[in-house]
Design a protein around this motif. Structure first.
Motif, PDB file in Angstrom:
ATOM      1  N   UNK A 252       1.003  -1.161   0.111  1.00  0.00           N
ATOM      2  CA  UNK A 252      -0.002  -0.066  -0.062  1.00  0.00           C
ATOM      3  C   UNK A 252       0.905   1.238  -0.001  1.00  0.00           C
ATOM      4  N   UNK A 253       0.619   2.237  -0.919  1.00  0.00           N
ATOM      5  CA  UNK A 253       1.555   3.163  -1.122  1.00  0.00           C
ATOM      6  C   UNK A 253       1.364   4.313   0.230  1.00  0.00           C
ATOM      7  N   UNK A 254       0.516   4.428   0.703  1.00  0.00           N
ATOM      8  CA  UNK A 254       0.405   5.493   2.087  1.00  0.00           C
ATOM      9  C   UNK A 254       0.887   4.877   3.309  1.00  0.00           C
ATOM     10  N   UNK A 255       0.487   3.575   3.521  1.00  0.00           N
ATOM     11  CA  UNK A 255       1.052   2.887   4.834  1.00  0.00           C
ATOM     12  C   UNK A 255       2.386   2.139   4.635  1.00  0.00           C
ATOM     13  N   UNK A 304      -2.919  10.727   7.644  1.00  0.00           N
ATOM     14  CA  UNK A 304      -1.803  10.736   8.907  1.00  0.00           C
ATOM     15  C   UNK A 304      -2.601   9.729   9.925  1.00  0.00           C
ATOM     16  N   UNK A 305      -3.675   9.722  10.068  1.00  0.00           N
ATOM     17  CA  UNK A 305      -4.178   8.667  10.938  1.00  0.00           C
ATOM     18  C   UNK A 305      -3.921   7.433  10.817  1.00  0.00           C
ATOM     19  N   UNK A 309      -2.295   4.427  12.803  1.00  0.00           N
ATOM     20  CA  UNK A 309      -2.936   3.141  12.721  1.00  0.00           C
ATOM     21  C   UNK A 309      -2.097   1.971  12.329  1.00  0.00           C
ATOM     22  N   UNK A 310      -1.804   2.005  11.236  1.00  0.00           N
ATOM     23  CA  UNK A 310      -0.840   0.906  10.542  1.00  0.00           C
ATOM     24  C   UNK A 310       0.345   0.565  11.570  1.00  0.00           C
ATOM     25  N   UNK A 311       0.937   1.606  11.775  1.00  0.00           N
ATOM     26  CA  UNK A 311       2.098   1.423  12.890  1.00  0.00           C
ATOM     27  C   UNK A 311       1.804   0.620  14.208  1.00  0.00           C
ATOM     28  N   UNK A 360      -3.401  12.153  19.047  1.00  0.00           N
ATOM     29  CA  UNK A 360      -3.323  13.576  18.696  1.00  0.00           C
ATOM     30  C   UNK A 360      -2.855  14.240  17.407  1.00  0.00           C
ATOM     31  N   UNK A 361      -3.718  14.802  16.861  1.00  0.00           N
ATOM     32  CA  UNK A 361      -3.412  15.310  15.236  1.00  0.00           C
ATOM     33  C   UNK A 361      -3.898  16.825  15.209  1.00  0.00           C
TER      34      UNK A 361
END
Length: 690
Positions: A252-255, A304-305, A309-311, A360-361
């Motif tokens: 997945x490109x984003x995560x 970013x959220x 979450x992936x991390x 927190x974002x």
């Protein structure tokens, strides 16, 4: 192309097989390193260190150790380092002690630059030392023992010795590294070797094959040695581009997580290698209320959220487990080996616990949660597609029931052929008006007067006979039929109420609706039209909804509830006591009646705990000015205890079983007036009828 699932820097627990293996190889490797250093003549090393060639080789070994050549299957073992070519050349020319010294320094510098954990650095020094030692032993059997004082230059007749030494080097490194990976990820060594040895062997063959040429060039003209960097750079960049394309196709490109393609490959490998006493688990995880974050804060914050979450997910599973992103806010987790359903639930609970930590974002704090569905091989499905489908079914059950985690249950799978067939039959039964309502009276525990009846849906299937409501009502709730079924029941109840009210039996009929029905803004209008059609007051019908409405987000149902209150249709809370209700929400709702769940009522004569629970509910309901109704009243003793507690109304087989409309009408004509009490027990005509 950093792999977010890489957990090799996490130190193994003491006493585990991985810890024992790493410790053993490290001790053996450093012992071999010490022995090699003891064989090195310091004066010879000082002498060779004064030559430019030594430092050119040292620099090339160090630089070659910084970035590996990656092929598509090398991610698990870390790739192949270009330093191999120069280190093997040093082994051939200057001997084993100088080679292991240069290699050890290069690996240590790599660990500092890339911030590897100390146990990985120590293991890498040890396994590379053992690989060089194995190659040196092979050369020694052919009488080839180079040293700084007597460098060796290979000739055409030495190809067999060099080839066998290269094979020994590669075999040792591959076995040691793949064994560590297999133990770390709890996979079979055979599987890891099959996945990596083929492509890796080609790269090693190229690097080790060039090493003798490096030695020949060193002997002829040391200044030409740096020219070997050019073909190495070409190999490196070609492999990098290929790896990047493979990575993009499978991640997945984003995560940076594996995508569906890689998940399929990983799952099929796990299924092929699963032992008889093991299960393979596939989880499907969907974030709750993620759309609200996207809509409120915008897609960049949502992205970013998802990365956070992936991390969290990848650091909440075990090494070897695969976390993948399927798209949007949907993730999958593959457990190649899981003991049983209990262990699977524990992993799922750990995943949810990791998500619930506030995020927190943009100066705001978000509470993230998710619903997890679990499907296991071979219990629930034999292949990937069916596992994913059934994990999806379980995930939606968790989301609808707000339970967080659900295991696949065949009887709740609306996609099974049997349930799809039943769903089609139910649709036809509604269209043909084959469903019937039975009615069970609610009786005052103080006076014996009838306080209303509850409409209970019944279905006699033409082929299968009576179908329990517990089978077909949840099926309707999970499909497009729920709204149609609710409309059918309301219309039938209003029509029956009209017959009774217009003949003098002014008995309120209670109708069960789902919490999902309250999302239908057309519900109040449908009731208003029906009441007007049959000439009934709003009090002729009452809606019962389960306690789950109190645990959910009422923002979506508040408008419907207000409209019902404005219309004058009373609302009752059914099965109270089985959930985790908010008392503040109960007080704020326009509720006239609270029904205590039968599971507590039936046991109040035998269980002090259940009696205390029922008494507390009765006191709570009375303090809020509402009417309490006890379901499941089946004996005089239970009725007496309920009356002593101050419970207002009872419903159950003690008074009457659910009856068809005609029988209910006859019963109501006999009992609509208050029945005098005899002592406290009820008069014979009020007792249970067969």
């Amino acid at each position: 192309m950093t792999d977010p699932t890489d957990t090799r820097d996490t130190g193994p627990r003491a006493g585990t097989p991985l810890w024992a293996f790493l410790a053993g190889i490290t001790v053996i490797g450093f012992t071999a390193l010490v022995v090699a250093m003891l064989r090195l003549d310091t004066s010879e090393l000082v002498e060779v260190a004064r030559t430019p060639l030594f430092w050119v080789l040292a620099v090339l070994v160090v630089l070659g150790e910084l970035r590996p050549v990656m092929v598509s299957s090398a991610a698990a073992v870390g790739g192949t380092y270009p330093s191999t070519m120069f280190t093997f050349a040093v082994l051939l020319h200057f001997g084993l002690p100088v080679a292991v010294l240069m290699q050890g320094v290069a690996v240590a510098m790599n660990g500092v630059v890339t911030r590897k954990s100390w146990h990985r650095v120590m293991f890498n020094i040890a396994q590379s030392t053992l690989a060089l030692t194995a190659a040196g032993v092979v050369l020694g059997t052919f009488g080839i023992v180079p040293s700084p004082a007597v460098p060796w230059v290979p000739g055409g007749g030495n190809l067999l010795a060099i080839g066998l030494a290269g094979i020994a080097y590669f075999a040792t490194r591959a076995t040691l590294v793949c064994s560590a990976v297999a133990l770390h990820e709890r996979r079979s060594l055979t599987r890891v070797l099959k996945a990596t040895v083929g492509p890796q062997s080609l790269v090693y063959a190229g690097l080790l094959g060039l090493a003798p040429l490096v030695v020949v060039v060193m002997n002829h003209s040391p200044g030409l040695v740096p020219l070997f960097v050019a073909p190495l750079a070409a190999v490196y960049f070609t492999a990098t581009l290929s790896m990047r394309r493979d990575h993009q196709a499978m991640h997945d490109e984003l995560t940076g997580l594996p995508n569906r393609k890689l998940l399929i490959v990983s799952t099929e490998e796990a299924l092929a290698e699963a032992r008889q006493d093991e299960r393979v688990g596939l989880f499907l995880l969907d974030l709750d209320r993620f759309k609200e974050v996207n809509d409120t804060m915008g897609h960049p914050v949502g992205d970013r959220l998802l990365q956070m979450v992936a991390h969290r997910l990848t650091h909440s599973v075990r090494p070897g487990d695969v976390v993948a992103r399927l798209g949007g806010d949907e993730f999958a987790v593959l457990l190649p080996s899981i003991r049983d359903t209990h262990a699977a639930r524990e992993v799922a609970a750990r995943l949810r616990a990791a998500l619930t930590e506030p995020v927190r974002l943009e100066g705001m704090t978000f509470d993230v949660d998710g619903s997890v569905g679990i499907a296991l091989y071979p219990d629930h499905a034999p292949d990937f597609e069916l596992l994913l489908q059934r994990a999806d079914v379980a995930m939606y059950l968790a989301k609808e029931g707000r339970t967080g985690v659900e295991l696949y249950q065949p009887d709740k799978d609306r996609n099974s052929p049997e349930r799809l067939s039943l769903l089609g039959d139910l649709r036809r039964a509604i269209d043909n008006r084959e469903l019937r309502l039975h009615y069970q009276p609610k009786v005052s525990l103080g006076t014996g007067a009838v306080q209303g009846v509850e409409a209970l849906l019944r279905w006699r299937h033409p082929a299968h006979g009576p179908i329990p409501p517990s089978d077909f009502v949840p099926l309707a709730e999970q499909s497009y039929l729920m709204r149609q079924l609710t409309a059918y029941v309301i219309d039938e109840a209003l029509e029956q109420a009209a017959r009774w009210w217009h003949t003098g039996l002014r008995v309120q009929i209670s109708v069960n609706i789902s919490a999902r029905d309250l999302l239908d803004s057309a519900l109040p209008e449908r009731l208003e039209v029906g009441l007007a059609k049959y000439g009934l007051p709003p009090a002729a019908i009452q809606l019962e909804v389960t306690e789950r409405i109190l645990t959910g987000d009422q923002a979506y149902t508040q408008e419907t509830i207000k409209a019902l209150a404005t219309l004058g249709v009373p609302l009752a809370i059914d099965d109270f006591g089985t959930g985790y209700s908010s008392l503040i929400r109960l007080q704020r709702l326009a509720v006239s009646e609270v029904k205590i769940d039968a599971s507590f009522v039936r046991r109040i004569a035998e269980s002090e705990d259940d009696e205390r629970i029922v008494r507390s509910i009765v006191d709570l309901v009375r303090s809020l000015g509402l009417r309490s109704v006890a379901e499941g009243v089946e004996s005089d003793e239970v009725a007496i205890r309920l009356a002593d507690m101050g419970c207002d109304v009872g419903q159950g087989w003690l008074f009457c079983e659910p009856m068809p409309a005609a029988d209910a009408a006859a019963w109501l004509r006999d009992h609509v007036e208050a029945v005098p009490k005899v002592g406290f027990g009820y008069a014979p005509e009020v007792t249970r009828t067969a």
